[in-house]
Design a protein around this motif. Structure first.
Motif, PDB file in Angstrom:
ATOM      1  N   MET A 198       0.815  -1.194   0.000  1.00 43.59           N
ATOM      2  CA  MET A 198       0.000   0.000   0.000  1.00 43.59           C
ATOM      3  C   MET A 198       0.860   1.260   0.000  1.00 43.59           C
ATOM      4  SD  MET A 198      -3.117   0.490  -0.198  1.00 43.59           S
ATOM      5  CE  MET A 198      -4.565   1.309   0.255  1.00 43.59           C
ATOM      6  N   ALA A 199       1.958   1.229   0.746  1.00 45.35           N
ATOM      7  CA  ALA A 199       2.846   2.389   0.807  1.00 45.35           C
ATOM      8  C   ALA A 199       3.512   2.628  -0.544  1.00 45.35           C
ATOM      9  CB  ALA A 199       3.903   2.186   1.882  1.00 45.35           C
ATOM     10  N   ILE A 200       3.745   1.546  -1.283  1.00 45.20           N
ATOM     11  CA  ILE A 200       4.373   1.680  -2.598  1.00 45.20           C
ATOM     12  C   ILE A 200       3.438   2.431  -3.553  1.00 45.20           C
ATOM     13  CG2 ILE A 200       5.192   0.415  -4.603  1.00 45.20           C
ATOM     14  CD1 ILE A 200       6.304  -1.657  -2.714  1.00 45.20           C
ATOM     15  N   LEU A 201       2.149   2.108  -3.498  1.00 47.45           N
ATOM     16  CA  LEU A 201       1.187   2.798  -4.349  1.00 47.45           C
ATOM     17  C   LEU A 201       1.103   4.282  -3.998  1.00 47.45           C
ATOM     18  CD1 LEU A 201      -1.729   0.218  -4.632  1.00 47.45           C
ATOM     19  CD2 LEU A 201      -0.039   0.847  -6.362  1.00 47.45           C
ATOM     20  N   ALA A 202       1.179   4.586  -2.713  1.00 43.22           N
ATOM     21  CA  ALA A 202       1.143   5.983  -2.290  1.00 43.22           C
ATOM     22  C   ALA A 202       2.377   6.729  -2.796  1.00 43.22           C
ATOM     23  CB  ALA A 202       1.051   6.081  -0.777  1.00 43.22           C
ATOM     24  N   LEU A 203       3.534   6.099  -2.709  1.00 40.77           N
ATOM     25  CA  LEU A 203       4.756   6.725  -3.205  1.00 40.77           C
ATOM     26  C   LEU A 203       4.714   6.902  -4.716  1.00 40.77           C
ATOM     27  CD1 LEU A 203       7.556   5.047  -1.054  1.00 40.77           C
ATOM     28  CD2 LEU A 203       6.763   7.412  -0.981  1.00 40.77           C
ATOM     29  N   LEU A 204       4.188   5.907  -5.423  1.00 40.54           N
ATOM     30  CA  LEU A 204       4.055   6.030  -6.871  1.00 40.54           C
ATOM     31  C   LEU A 204       3.089   7.168  -7.233  1.00 40.54           C
ATOM     32  CD1 LEU A 204       3.978   2.337  -8.121  1.00 40.54           C
ATOM     33  CD2 LEU A 204       5.726   4.050  -8.555  1.00 40.54           C
ATOM     34  N   GLY A 205       2.000   7.281  -6.510  1.00 42.82           N
ATOM     35  CA  GLY A 205       1.047   8.363  -6.748  1.00 42.82           C
ATOM     36  C   GLY A 205       1.662   9.730  -6.482  1.00 42.82           C
ATOM     37  N   LEU A 206       2.398   9.841  -5.377  1.00 45.91           N
ATOM     38  CA  LEU A 206       3.062  11.109  -5.072  1.00 45.91           C
ATOM     39  C   LEU A 206       4.115  11.458  -6.121  1.00 45.91           C
ATOM     40  CD1 LEU A 206       3.529  10.938  -1.188  1.00 45.91           C
ATOM     41  CD2 LEU A 206       2.112  12.541  -2.480  1.00 45.91           C
ATOM     42  N   GLY A 207       4.854  10.471  -6.562  1.00 44.64           N
ATOM     43  CA  GLY A 207       5.861  10.709  -7.604  1.00 44.64           C
ATOM     44  C   GLY A 207       5.219  11.143  -8.918  1.00 44.64           C
ATOM     45  N   PHE A 208       4.108  10.522  -9.257  1.00 43.53           N
ATOM     46  CA  PHE A 208       3.398  10.884 -10.485  1.00 43.53           C
ATOM     47  C   PHE A 208       2.863  12.313 -10.389  1.00 43.53           C
ATOM     48  CE2 PHE A 208      -0.526  11.027 -13.022  1.00 43.53           C
ATOM     49  CZ  PHE A 208       0.033  10.816 -14.270  1.00 43.53           C
ATOM     50  N   MET A 209       2.268  12.652  -9.257  1.00 45.40           N
ATOM     51  CA  MET A 209       1.738  14.008  -9.086  1.00 45.40           C
ATOM     52  C   MET A 209       2.865  15.049  -9.135  1.00 45.40           C
ATOM     53  SD  MET A 209      -1.424  13.767  -6.385  1.00 45.40           S
ATOM     54  CE  MET A 209      -0.449  13.121  -5.050  1.00 45.40           C
ATOM     55  N   PHE A 210       3.991  14.729  -8.516  1.00 45.56           N
ATOM     56  CA  PHE A 210       5.131  15.640  -8.547  1.00 45.56           C
ATOM     57  C   PHE A 210       5.625  15.839  -9.968  1.00 45.56           C
ATOM     58  CE2 PHE A 210       9.739  16.342  -8.430  1.00 45.56           C
ATOM     59  CZ  PHE A 210       9.770  17.529  -7.737  1.00 45.56           C
ATOM     60  N   SER A 211       5.694  14.764 -10.737  1.00 44.97           N
ATOM     61  CA  SER A 211       6.183  14.882 -12.108  1.00 44.97           C
ATOM     62  C   SER A 211       5.210  15.688 -12.973  1.00 44.97           C
ATOM     63  CB  SER A 211       6.430  13.498 -12.720  1.00 44.97           C
ATOM     64  OG  SER A 211       5.208  12.807 -12.884  1.00 44.97           O
ATOM     65  N   VAL A 212       3.912  15.540 -12.751  1.00 47.59           N
ATOM     66  CA  VAL A 212       2.933  16.316 -13.519  1.00 47.59           C
ATOM     67  C   VAL A 212       3.054  17.801 -13.178  1.00 47.59           C
ATOM     68  CG1 VAL A 212       0.454  16.760 -13.782  1.00 47.59           C
ATOM     69  CG2 VAL A 212       1.321  14.422 -13.859  1.00 47.59           C
ATOM     70  N   VAL A 213       3.200  18.117 -11.894  1.00 49.35           N
ATOM     71  CA  VAL A 213       3.352  19.517 -11.489  1.00 49.35           C
ATOM     72  C   VAL A 213       4.652  20.085 -12.042  1.00 49.35           C
ATOM     73  CG1 VAL A 213       3.702  21.038  -9.500  1.00 49.35           C
ATOM     74  CG2 VAL A 213       1.892  19.314  -9.455  1.00 49.35           C
ATOM     75  N   LEU A 214       5.722  19.321 -11.977  1.00 43.02           N
ATOM     76  CA  LEU A 214       7.002  19.781 -12.500  1.00 43.02           C
ATOM     77  C   LEU A 214       6.910  20.034 -14.001  1.00 43.02           C
ATOM     78  CD1 LEU A 214       9.991  20.341 -11.872  1.00 43.02           C
ATOM     79  CD2 LEU A 214      10.432  17.946 -12.436  1.00 43.02           C
ATOM     80  N   PHE A 215       6.265  19.131 -14.729  1.00 46.10           N
ATOM     81  CA  PHE A 215       6.094  19.305 -16.166  1.00 46.10           C
ATOM     82  C   PHE A 215       5.284  20.565 -16.466  1.00 46.10           C
ATOM     83  CE2 PHE A 215       3.652  18.638 -20.073  1.00 46.10           C
ATOM     84  CZ  PHE A 215       4.695  18.499 -20.980  1.00 46.10           C
ATOM     85  N   ALA A 216       4.219  20.804 -15.719  1.00 47.15           N
ATOM     86  CA  ALA A 216       3.389  21.988 -15.937  1.00 47.15           C
ATOM     87  C   ALA A 216       4.186  23.269 -15.677  1.00 47.15           C
ATOM     88  CB  ALA A 216       2.154  21.941 -15.047  1.00 47.15           C
ATOM     89  N   VAL A 217       4.965  23.285 -14.612  1.00 42.22           N
ATOM     90  CA  VAL A 217       5.772  24.468 -14.290  1.00 42.22           C
ATOM     91  C   VAL A 217       6.803  24.716 -15.384  1.00 42.22           C
ATOM     92  CG1 VAL A 217       7.507  25.370 -12.683  1.00 42.22           C
ATOM     93  CG2 VAL A 217       5.393  24.355 -11.815  1.00 42.22           C
ATOM     94  N   LEU A 218       7.463  23.670 -15.852  1.00 44.04           N
ATOM     95  CA  LEU A 218       8.452  23.829 -16.915  1.00 44.04           C
ATOM     96  C   LEU A 218       7.802  24.271 -18.225  1.00 44.04           C
ATOM     97  CD1 LEU A 218      10.829  20.788 -16.279  1.00 44.04           C
ATOM     98  CD2 LEU A 218      11.270  23.207 -15.862  1.00 44.04           C
ATOM     99  N   ALA A 219       6.625  23.745 -18.534  1.00 46.44           N
ATOM    100  CA  ALA A 219       5.930  24.133 -19.761  1.00 46.44           C
ATOM    101  C   ALA A 219       5.537  25.610 -19.717  1.00 46.44           C
ATOM    102  CB  ALA A 219       4.705  23.249 -19.969  1.00 46.44           C
TER     103      ALA A 219
END
Length: 55
Positions: A1-22
């Motif tokens: 369960m913790a792995i899914l939470a970490l994967l979700g947080l990593g995905f959200m971080f990457s989406v926010v980072l991509f939006a900021v860079l764009a």
């Protein structure tokens, strides 16, 4: 369960980072375009062949 939470947080971080860079890239491109654009109509070029000679 913790792995899914970490994967979700990593995905959200990457989406926010991509939006900021764009957005930053678009702002930089817009600023560069604004500084290098040609202002208004081009200046009238004097053509010495069409001018009448001074008398």
């Amino acid at each position: 369960m913790a792995i899914l939470a970490l994967l979700g947080l990593g995905f959200m971080f990457s989406v926010v980072l991509f939006a900021v860079l764009a957005v930053g890239g678009l702002l930089l491109w817009g600023w560069f375009w604004w500084k290098t654009r040609k202002g208004g109509k081009p200046a009238k070029v004097e053509n010495p062949q069409t001018e009448t000679p001074a008398r």
